[in-house]
Motif scaffolding. Structure first.
Motif, mmCIF file in Angstrom:
data_model
loop_
_atom_site.group_PDB
_atom_site.id
_atom_site.type_symbol
_atom_site.label_atom_id
_atom_site.label_comp_id
_atom_site.label_asym_id
_atom_site.label_seq_id
_atom_site.Cartn_x
_atom_site.Cartn_y
_atom_site.Cartn_z
ATOM 1 N N LEU A 41 67.025 -53.987 54.624
ATOM 2 C CA LEU A 41 66.982 -54.031 56.089
ATOM 3 C C LEU A 41 65.576 -54.363 56.570
ATOM 4 O O LEU A 41 65.389 -55.185 57.474
ATOM 5 N N ARG A 42 64.598 -53.743 55.965
ATOM 6 C CA ARG A 42 63.209 -54.014 56.344
ATOM 7 C C ARG A 42 62.816 -55.451 56.005
ATOM 8 O O ARG A 42 62.107 -56.106 56.789
ATOM 9 N N ALA A 43 63.289 -55.948 54.874
ATOM 10 C CA ALA A 43 62.985 -57.327 54.493
ATOM 11 C C ALA A 43 63.625 -58.308 55.470
ATOM 12 O O ALA A 43 63.016 -59.315 55.849
ATOM 13 N N ALA A 44 64.854 -58.034 55.887
ATOM 14 C CA ALA A 44 65.540 -58.910 56.839
ATOM 15 C C ALA A 44 64.807 -58.949 58.176
ATOM 16 O O ALA A 44 64.719 -59.996 58.826
ATOM 17 N N ALA A 45 64.284 -57.804 58.583
ATOM 18 C CA ALA A 45 63.559 -57.748 59.849
ATOM 19 C C ALA A 45 62.313 -58.622 59.816
ATOM 20 O O ALA A 45 61.941 -59.244 60.814
ATOM 21 N N GLU A 46 61.669 -58.705 58.656
ATOM 22 C CA GLU A 46 60.416 -59.439 58.524
ATOM 23 C C GLU A 46 60.612 -60.925 58.230
ATOM 24 O O GLU A 46 59.691 -61.720 58.406
ATOM 25 N N ASP A 47 61.784 -61.313 57.791
ATOM 26 C CA ASP A 47 62.043 -62.686 57.367
ATOM 27 C C ASP A 47 62.414 -63.554 58.571
ATOM 28 O O ASP A 47 63.497 -63.398 59.150
ATOM 29 N N ALA A 48 61.525 -64.465 58.940
ATOM 30 C CA ALA A 48 61.768 -65.319 60.105
ATOM 31 C C ALA A 48 62.969 -66.231 59.918
ATOM 32 O O ALA A 48 63.560 -66.710 60.889
ATOM 33 N N GLY A 49 63.345 -66.493 58.668
ATOM 34 C CA GLY A 49 64.501 -67.340 58.407
ATOM 35 C C GLY A 49 65.823 -66.637 58.634
ATOM 36 O O GLY A 49 66.870 -67.284 58.696
ATOM 37 N N VAL A 50 65.779 -65.324 58.751
ATOM 38 C CA VAL A 50 66.986 -64.531 59.025
ATOM 39 C C VAL A 50 67.051 -64.273 60.519
ATOM 40 O O VAL A 50 66.179 -63.634 61.092
ATOM 41 N N ARG A 51 68.108 -64.758 61.157
ATOM 42 C CA ARG A 51 68.220 -64.619 62.608
ATOM 43 C C ARG A 51 69.420 -63.786 63.039
ATOM 44 O O ARG A 51 69.622 -63.538 64.230
ATOM 45 N N ALA A 52 70.195 -63.324 62.074
ATOM 46 C CA ALA A 52 71.272 -62.371 62.333
ATOM 47 C C ALA A 52 71.596 -61.688 61.014
ATOM 48 O O ALA A 52 71.415 -62.276 59.939
ATOM 49 N N VAL A 53 72.066 -60.456 61.094
ATOM 50 C CA VAL A 53 72.365 -59.669 59.901
ATOM 51 C C VAL A 53 73.785 -59.136 59.999
ATOM 52 O O VAL A 53 74.228 -58.699 61.073
ATOM 53 N N VAL A 54 74.497 -59.174 58.881
ATOM 54 C CA VAL A 54 75.833 -58.586 58.785
ATOM 55 C C VAL A 54 75.785 -57.475 57.752
ATOM 56 O O VAL A 54 75.230 -57.643 56.665
#
Length: 264
Positions: A41-54
């Motif tokens: 979750l923390r990695a997804a928050a920091e990754d600019a290439g991730v713009r939505a999470v499921v």
């Protein structure tokens, strides 16, 4: 896709899908799974290439909550870890979801109980399969709510209904969950993955910074005065008015085309 014993992570079209992967144990949360999920979750928050999470699960369950076998085993061994898991794991996971600067969708594929249900409540959107259900099981094992459920559930369905579900430990099926506002949409089981991916892909192509500010001002308004909410809105609009995505939206409106948001 990266694979571990307990969690799957896959990226597609700006969407990162995190799948709890302990189907034999109804995706119940061990220390290993909690630590891995928090890190992802923390990695997804920091990754600019991730713009939505499921967030979803494998098998018949979304997440059955705490793995009680591990919990009891550690308690019997006089290990202090179970007594610290709320502060070390559950609270940080909920903060990571609610504070995620991009939309988070819970794809509730089956049973969501205890902390598992609370993780779904913390997400911005909940889309559920017809076979799914929700259970606030804390009182059934002599515990109170954790993982933010006391805060999130009553904001979804009101204090009265939240009290009923927590005190009585009553299971809610998908139809009732839709009726009372726990979820926003219920679809046939076989359509869940496609429906969630479509919604997540649409969000991933949207104005990510604006979504982040929307989440922020809603959180402020949920626990503040009108004046404080107005001030938060004013500050958000001032910042968003300077973003590239707002400029692109204005240009697209003037030229009568669809905006191409870059999430900046």
């Amino acid at each position: 896709m990266t694979t571990s014993e307990v969690l799957l992570s896959a990226d597609a079209d700006g969407v990162r899908t995190l799948t709890l992967n302990r189907p034999q144990a109804y995706n119940s949360l061990t220390v290993e799974l909690k630590e891995r999920l928090l890190a992802e979750l923390r990695a997804a928050a920091e990754d600019a290439g991730v713009r939505a999470v499921v967030l979803t699960g494998t098998g018949k369950a979304f997440c059955a909550g705490q793995d009680l076998k591990e919990h009891v085993g550690l308690l019997q061994a006089n290990d202090p870890a179970p007594l610290n898991t709320v502060s070390e794991h559950y609270n940080p996971m909920v903060r990571a979801i609610i504070g995620m600067p991009k939309p988070v969708i819970a794809a509730v594929n089956g049973t969501a109980a205890g902390a598992g249900a609370a993780l779904a409540y913390a997400c911005d959107l909940r889309i559920a399969a017809e076979s799914s259900s929700f259970l606030m099981a804390f009182a059934n094992v002599g515990l109170g709510p954790d993982s933010g459920a006391s805060w999130t559930l009553q904001r979804l369905i009101g204090l009265g209904r939240a009290s009923e579900l927590m005190l009585l430990g009553r299971k809610v099926d998908s139809a009732e969950a839709l009726r009372i506002g726990i979820v926003g949409e219920v679809v046939p089981d076989e359509e869940l993955t496609a429906r969630v991916q479509a919604a997540a892909t649409k969000l991933a192509a949207g104005p990510t910074v604006a979504y982040s500010k929307i989440k922020h001002v809603l959180a402020v308004a949920a626990q503040s005065s009108l004046d404080e909410a107005l001030e938060a809105e004013d500050a958000a609009q001032g910042a968003l008015g300077k973003t590239a995505d707002h400029g692109e939206a204005v240009e697209a409106f003037v030229t009568k085309r669809k905006p191409d948001f870059q999430g900046k």
